[in-house]
Design a protein around this motif. Sequence first.
Motif, mmCIF file in Angstrom:
data_model
loop_
_atom_site.group_PDB
_atom_site.id
_atom_site.type_symbol
_atom_site.label_atom_id
_atom_site.label_comp_id
_atom_site.label_asym_id
_atom_site.label_seq_id
_atom_site.Cartn_x
_atom_site.Cartn_y
_atom_site.Cartn_z
ATOM 1 N N GLY A 115 2.483 1.612 -3.418
ATOM 2 C CA GLY A 115 1.480 2.010 -4.407
ATOM 3 C C GLY A 115 1.077 3.456 -4.258
ATOM 4 O O GLY A 115 0.902 4.177 -5.259
ATOM 5 N N THR A 160 -2.312 -1.223 -6.172
ATOM 6 C CA THR A 160 -2.675 -0.039 -5.394
ATOM 7 C C THR A 160 -2.541 1.232 -6.223
ATOM 8 O O THR A 160 -3.448 2.086 -6.224
ATOM 9 C CB THR A 160 -1.793 0.057 -4.137
ATOM 10 N N ILE A 166 -7.839 -2.837 -5.456
ATOM 11 C CA ILE A 166 -6.744 -3.219 -4.559
ATOM 12 C C ILE A 166 -6.854 -4.689 -4.180
ATOM 13 O O ILE A 166 -5.838 -5.373 -3.982
ATOM 14 C CB ILE A 166 -6.744 -2.319 -3.313
ATOM 15 N N LEU A 187 0.825 -1.205 0.000
ATOM 16 C CA LEU A 187 0.000 0.000 0.000
ATOM 17 C C LEU A 187 0.860 1.255 0.000
ATOM 18 O O LEU A 187 0.598 2.210 -0.748
ATOM 19 C CB LEU A 187 -0.927 -0.008 1.214
ATOM 20 N N GLN A 193 -6.206 9.170 2.490
ATOM 21 C CA GLN A 193 -5.883 7.846 1.965
ATOM 22 C C GLN A 193 -6.652 6.757 2.698
ATOM 23 O O GLN A 193 -7.264 5.884 2.074
ATOM 24 C CB GLN A 193 -4.372 7.584 2.088
ATOM 25 N N ARG A 235 -10.901 0.067 -3.154
ATOM 26 C CA ARG A 235 -10.581 -1.237 -2.576
ATOM 27 C C ARG A 235 -10.899 -2.402 -3.491
ATOM 28 O O ARG A 235 -10.267 -3.459 -3.401
ATOM 29 C CB ARG A 235 -11.317 -1.410 -1.252
ATOM 30 N N ILE A 293 -8.540 4.927 -0.389
ATOM 31 C CA ILE A 293 -8.333 3.479 -0.387
ATOM 32 C C ILE A 293 -9.663 2.743 -0.280
ATOM 33 O O ILE A 293 -9.865 1.703 -0.905
ATOM 34 C CB ILE A 293 -7.369 3.090 0.749
#
Length: 684
Positions: A197, A256, A294, A194, A282, A291, A287
Amino acid sequence: MDRREFRDLVVMAALMAGSEGTAASAAGALRVNGTKVLLWAALAVVLIGYFARGALPESLYVWPDAYRIPLQATANEWLDQLLRRTVIFDQPLRMWTRSFGEVLGVPMRFIQSALANGWNYTDASGARATIPPMPWLVVTAFFAAAAWLAAGYRLAIFTLATFAYFAVFGLWNEAMLTLASVSVTIALGVVIGLLAGIALWRWPRLEAVLNPIFDIMQTIPPFSYLVPVLVLFGFGPVAALVATMIFALPPMAKATAYALRRVPVSVMELADMTGANFWQQQRKILISTARTDILLGLNQLVMMSLAMVILASMIGAGGLGGEVLKALQSLRFGRGLEAGIAITLMAIHLYSFGHAIATRRPSHQDGQEKRKRTIVFGSVVLLAVVLALLVPAFRQFPAAWTVSSSDIWSKAIVWLNGHWGWFFEAFRATTTFWILRPLLGVMQGIGWFPAALGIGILCLALGRPQIALLSVVIILAISAIGYWEPAIITLHLVFAGTLLSLLVGVPVGMWASSSRRVYKFTDAIVTTLQTLPSFVYLIPIVMLLGPGDVSGVLAIAIYSMATTIRYVSHALKEVDKGVLEAADMFGASYWQTFMKVRLPLAWPGLLLALNQTLMMAVGMVVITSLIGTRGLELETIEAIAKVQAGRSLVAGLAICALAILIDRIMNAAAESCSPEKSRKAKVA
């Protein structure tokens, strides 16, 4: 008059004739003709190189020994100097890395002690005593109840069946060791992935530096860096963790960065309007929004971490990977398959559990409902603890309750050899004399210079001068360090395995794309094949065909076939349904629609399937060195046996360079065949 002057003359003549569209068409026709000329030139160079051997200088085929670059010896000396003699603040480098490894190993050793090993200590009288690990029933109940809280009863039942499988087949301790090490690897991989990324997304220029490093980390054979990892971190689970991180981290970081770039601008503006700082944006907004993408990286992180457990067992990780490795060494297919299925079940469980937690939305249940679920969870675990205290069998799984399928599989192999041995021998002879030897002879007969020139011209025909330069440099470098012949042996195994994979995988993928029932059936098989450790394929093949190139090719084909089936079916299923309906309205038959509409539109996806099949074949070819193949993959194994870190790394980088070159050429071919580019060419 050169080619450019001739082209300008044609365009000017068309303009003078009063047809601007005709001029553009003439220029487009010249581009198409130029591409065809380059393609024919590439083919001519290769053919001339093959048939003119003997008339041309032999140095164009075999790099002269007098001009060979001793890179392996230089790399050995350089790495030895770096790894063993580098001093930082009066301490050797390996002391710093091993101290750092001790810190990494603390959570992993704690979990391993809790689940499998227990704790050893000295009591007040000086006697050695042991605190046993958690009972198997308590561990099973805890994970099943946690799965129920995260995703419901279905995942709970699957978790219960998975842990029961570990115990019933006598793999409990091995599975717990693997679960502990993989859990720590995944946790570290998620955090570091993470952060990497986010850095790639935040500073796009950083991508030019990190992406090549990530490509090397993904394509270099793990065998190549085992020696440096061993020197820096010692023999044991920590070294295995570091080796696994090198292999499994890049997909998480790339996914990510890709996910954050796809976040809508409106969400970015909302994040700025909230007044939150960068890390709050973030964590709580960006995020969460990204997701879904991700999670693709998380899936790859889990799968690749478990794919490394067998190689990690070579440097002290133990666990399920050690069981598969011992089964390979003793040719016990049944035991290897049992451990391989255990790894597959663990991979599915870990990904499903992580996916459920990552996609769980905030609960709007009242406090009473939450308390009920918490009470149920605690009650299940407490009941398991009470039963484990009262019944010894619930503390340590009794050996009398375990079963094994080894005898069944051994008898099956014996039966196959007895009744179908003639077929396996015929397959071995046919593959050797009609595929492998002719292919190897042709590839060895071309020579390094015609190959470099031909591939360079091919890349120019695809409109990729940078890749043309890269291909020439890679082939020149491999030849100069004396690896051209081993590289050809490796490539001929890759191409032969890919060919066998395509012969079976393409028809099955086409069938799956046209039938929902077949697609569901093949998808289940493909998922199992992709999660089953690659080493498991080697055991039955060696027992049926013996060691050697044929066994290696068949293992490559079976391992990469799952990728072929999945990508081919996906490419054909994703063709625009409106175009297919239009073809039906014009009265085209099924095969006319398939051959003239569906297949051309799916062509870029099919080339991607070929690309990914080749990549999987390159990844598998390194492992085939354990059963007698003799290319660059053997160099890495011999270098490990002789503790030659530089030689191992150079051989691995050569394989990595070939893989990257194949990937770049196939991507360029796929892009040149895309419908969008074809339409632009026609418009031009």
